[in-house]
Design a protein around this motif. Structure first.
Motif, PDB file in Angstrom:
ATOM      1  N   THR A  89       0.804  -1.216  -0.061  1.00 61.06           N
ATOM      2  CA  THR A  89       0.105   0.183   0.060  1.00 61.06           C
ATOM      3  C   THR A  89       0.936   1.192   0.107  1.00 61.06           C
ATOM      4  O   THR A  89       0.533   2.162  -0.720  1.00 61.06           O
ATOM      5  N   ASP A  90       1.816   1.355   1.018  1.00 64.44           N
ATOM      6  CA  ASP A  90       2.659   2.562   1.068  1.00 64.44           C
ATOM      7  C   ASP A  90       3.584   2.629  -0.310  1.00 64.44           C
ATOM      8  O   ASP A  90       4.125   3.690  -0.790  1.00 64.44           O
ATOM      9  N   ALA A  91       3.870   1.470  -1.045  1.00 61.64           N
ATOM     10  CA  ALA A  91       4.783   1.706  -2.175  1.00 61.64           C
ATOM     11  C   ALA A  91       3.885   2.303  -3.047  1.00 61.64           C
ATOM     12  O   ALA A  91       4.397   3.149  -3.946  1.00 61.64           O
ATOM     13  N   ALA A  92       2.553   1.932  -3.576  1.00 63.92           N
ATOM     14  CA  ALA A  92       1.887   2.504  -4.510  1.00 63.92           C
ATOM     15  C   ALA A  92       1.589   3.880  -4.237  1.00 63.92           C
ATOM     16  O   ALA A  92       1.682   4.861  -4.884  1.00 63.92           O
ATOM     17  N   THR A  93       1.477   4.335  -2.907  1.00 67.02           N
ATOM     18  CA  THR A  93       1.374   5.921  -2.461  1.00 67.02           C
ATOM     19  C   THR A  93       2.397   6.414  -2.753  1.00 67.02           C
ATOM     20  O   THR A  93       2.444   7.666  -3.313  1.00 67.02           O
ATOM     21  N   ALA A  94       3.812   5.985  -2.662  1.00 68.57           N
ATOM     22  CA  ALA A  94       5.088   6.581  -2.815  1.00 68.57           C
ATOM     23  C   ALA A  94       5.422   6.862  -4.380  1.00 68.57           C
ATOM     24  O   ALA A  94       5.727   7.886  -4.714  1.00 68.57           O
TER      25      ALA A  94
END
Length: 350
Positions: A180-185
């Motif tokens: 999730t955090d990777a896609a947000t980044a």
């Protein structure tokens, strides 16, 4: 000996080329009992440059992707896993550079090598046929997945590892949070169709950013819409096709509004594009994305701006870059791994 798939590739409707199977001969040549040497002069290892986590992690990715690896390839995977667990500190960060004297030359960090290490560990944890490799890789992945990098590329690579883990362990909370955090980044694509990329500059392994968004849309409830990742990848495909063949963004990158150069092109860019297109096929079921994989395979076989093969059949090594005058004949780890990775996808045509 290098096997062939027995299937030709003709992405541009031109002459037919027989696709070789992935060979691990040169990768074995570049490896010793510690890890994987980074550089070579032609096919000869340059030991003085030592090892790097970046390449060892990519080595673990390709050896773990082999569905029925011979003993030699399984030994390489064990060696690369041992290197990565040695590179990792107790807090989940990784050293990147190890000298030939077996001494680290840097401090543990969260750069791109951290992301690639998690990609390698996640792939091994999900795909290795050896239980002891899967178990140890998952322990190291879980430790590293607690960390976050400020760099979008590092997060994208880590997210690809998280996606691998989630395909085998859907309830793995650390992998889910990391993806999730990777896609947000990476961010969402912009509205301008002339430049929908989330960043103002294309740098390297660009398709990995689109791929992690596509993976997050499939594996995470409430993740980004699938269309966002596909729109990124479709635009990247369109701007990198020239006269029916792949012409990837060169090592110097390409900034929005600037003139785009054609050289030097790097194999890592081609491999990332093949990975992303293969993921798009898997997620959407749209076989149209296979054309992207075929273009990537064909780039190595001569379907490129110069019309020259980007690998050495005698050694199994990949050439380090495509210049206006032909290939850079050095066969380092990154280019050889990119060749193997891309040819692994050709099995879907066998």
């Amino acid at each position: 000996m290098t096997a062939t798939t027995g299937r030709p590739t003709t992405p541009d409707g031109g002459r037919r080329r027989t696709v070789p199977g992935p060979s691990f001969a040169h990768l074995t040549r570049l490896s010793d009992d510690t890890g994987l040497f980074e550089h070579a002069r032609h096919a000869i290892v340059r030991r003085e440059h030592g090892y790097c986590t970046d390449d060892v992690a990519r080595g673990l990715v390709v050896t773990s992707r082999e569905p029925d690896p011979p003993a030699e390839v399984l030994r390489l995977a064990e060696r690369y896993l041992g290197f990565l667990t040695h590179a990792q500190d107790a807090a989940g960060a990784f050293h990147n550079r190890l000298g030939h004297d077996r001494r680290w030359t840097d401090q543990p960090g969260l750069g791109d090598w951290w992301g690639r290490a998690l990609w390698g560990l996640g792939t091994a944890a999900a795909r290795s046929p050896a239980a002891w490799i899967r178990e140890e890789a998952l322990v190291a992945f879980t430790r590293g997945a607690a960390r976050r990098s400020p760099a979008p590329h590092a997060m994208a690579f880590a997210g690809l590892g998280a996606a691998e883990v989630l395909r085998r362990h859907p309830a793995h909370a650390a992998a889910a949070a990391l993806l999730t955090d990777a896609a947000t980044a990476v961010g969402a694509p912009g509205a301008d169709p002339r430049w929908p990329w989330p960043q103002p500059r294309l740098t390297y392994a660009n398709a990995a950013l689109a791929e992690v968004v596509i993976a997050a849309s499939q594996l995470r409830h409430g993740g980004p819409p699938l269309d966002e990742g596909l729109r990124m990848l479709a635009w990247l495909r369109d701007v990198q096709l020239l006269d029916g063949h792949l012409s990837v963004v060169p090592a110097g990158g390409w900034r929005r509004g600037a003139a785009r150069l054609r050289h030097d092109q790097q194999p890592i860019e081609v491999a990332a594009f093949a990975d992303a297109c293969a993921t798009a096929v898997t997620v959407t079921g749209d076989l149209g994305w296979e054309a992207g994989v075929r273009h990537a395979v064909d780039w190595f076989l001569g379907g490129n701006d110069v019309g020259t093969a980007m690998w050495d059949p005698a050694t199994g090594g990949g050439y380090d870059g495509l210049t206006p005058h032909g290939p850079n004949l050095n066969q380092g780890a990154e280019s050889t791994l990119a060749l193997i990775s891309t040819l692994q996808h050709a099995r879907r045509w066998s």
